[in-house]
Design a protein around this motif. Sequence first.
Motif, PDB file in Angstrom:
ATOM      1  N   ILE A  93       1.005  -1.230  -0.009  1.00 11.02           N
ATOM      2  CA  ILE A  93       0.002   0.080   0.068  1.00 11.02           C
ATOM      3  C   ILE A  93       0.795   1.357  -0.199  1.00 11.02           C
ATOM      4  N   LYS A  94       1.841   1.085   0.911  1.00 12.36           N
ATOM      5  CA  LYS A  94       2.985   2.479   0.832  1.00 12.36           C
ATOM      6  C   LYS A  94       3.445   2.695  -0.750  1.00 12.36           C
ATOM      7  N   ALA A  95       3.548   1.297  -1.549  1.00  8.95           N
ATOM      8  CA  ALA A  95       4.250   1.381  -2.697  1.00  8.95           C
ATOM      9  C   ALA A  95       3.350   2.023  -3.749  1.00  8.95           C
ATOM     10  N   ILE A  96       2.101   1.422  -3.468  1.00 10.74           N
ATOM     11  CA  ILE A  96       0.813   1.883  -4.203  1.00 10.74           C
ATOM     12  C   ILE A  96       0.812   3.620  -3.923  1.00 10.74           C
ATOM     13  N   ALA A  97       0.853   3.960  -2.913  1.00 13.63           N
ATOM     14  CA  ALA A  97       0.907   5.481  -2.494  1.00 13.63           C
ATOM     15  C   ALA A  97       2.084   6.252  -3.298  1.00 13.63           C
TER      16      ALA A  97
END
Length: 193
Positions: free
Chosen positions: A24-28
Amino acid sequence: MRGLFGRHKPPPAEDQDSSDTELIKAIAAGRVEALWILHHRYAPTLRGRLSRRCADPDVVSNAIQDTFVSIWRSAKRYKPQSDDAAGWIWTIAIRRLISALRGKDSRWIGYDHHLGDVLVHTESAEDLVLLGIEHGDLGSALARLSPELRAAIEVTVLDGLTTKEAARLLGIPEGTVKTRVMRAKARLREEMA
């Protein structure tokens, strides 16, 4: 989701071992590969859970796609709390299904804890039993369980996932799922006695 990703091959193997929170951090950060991994990790489970609440496979498919579009758009606002990504993803998915059903005549049964109401009533016997579980004495007993025990019992007993599927969805080991289900059943028996 080929149209959403525009590619057919999987991302690098090292990315596939990332935790849900890391993804999710990478998606952000704008990494579409992370969304691809999260989709492949969760879409089958979401399809199974949403299909138990809606009989229209097109509505379910649209809700799943909308879920991942929403994840892409809202990943920056995700605040992890004890690696609860599966719950966050489920909340988005169920809300997308609710939104889709508001404008469509589909078979649905369910209670949204965030909205606090029964959404649409159907006539099938299975749906009536589920409604009774969620809103009867058992529903009250379920609500008194800790969030960890309630999640384990809901995904295995009510949603019918295997221990392996539940472990993946909840982000915990299979043995922990089994222990939590056993503890939840024991507490429910005490509550219902």
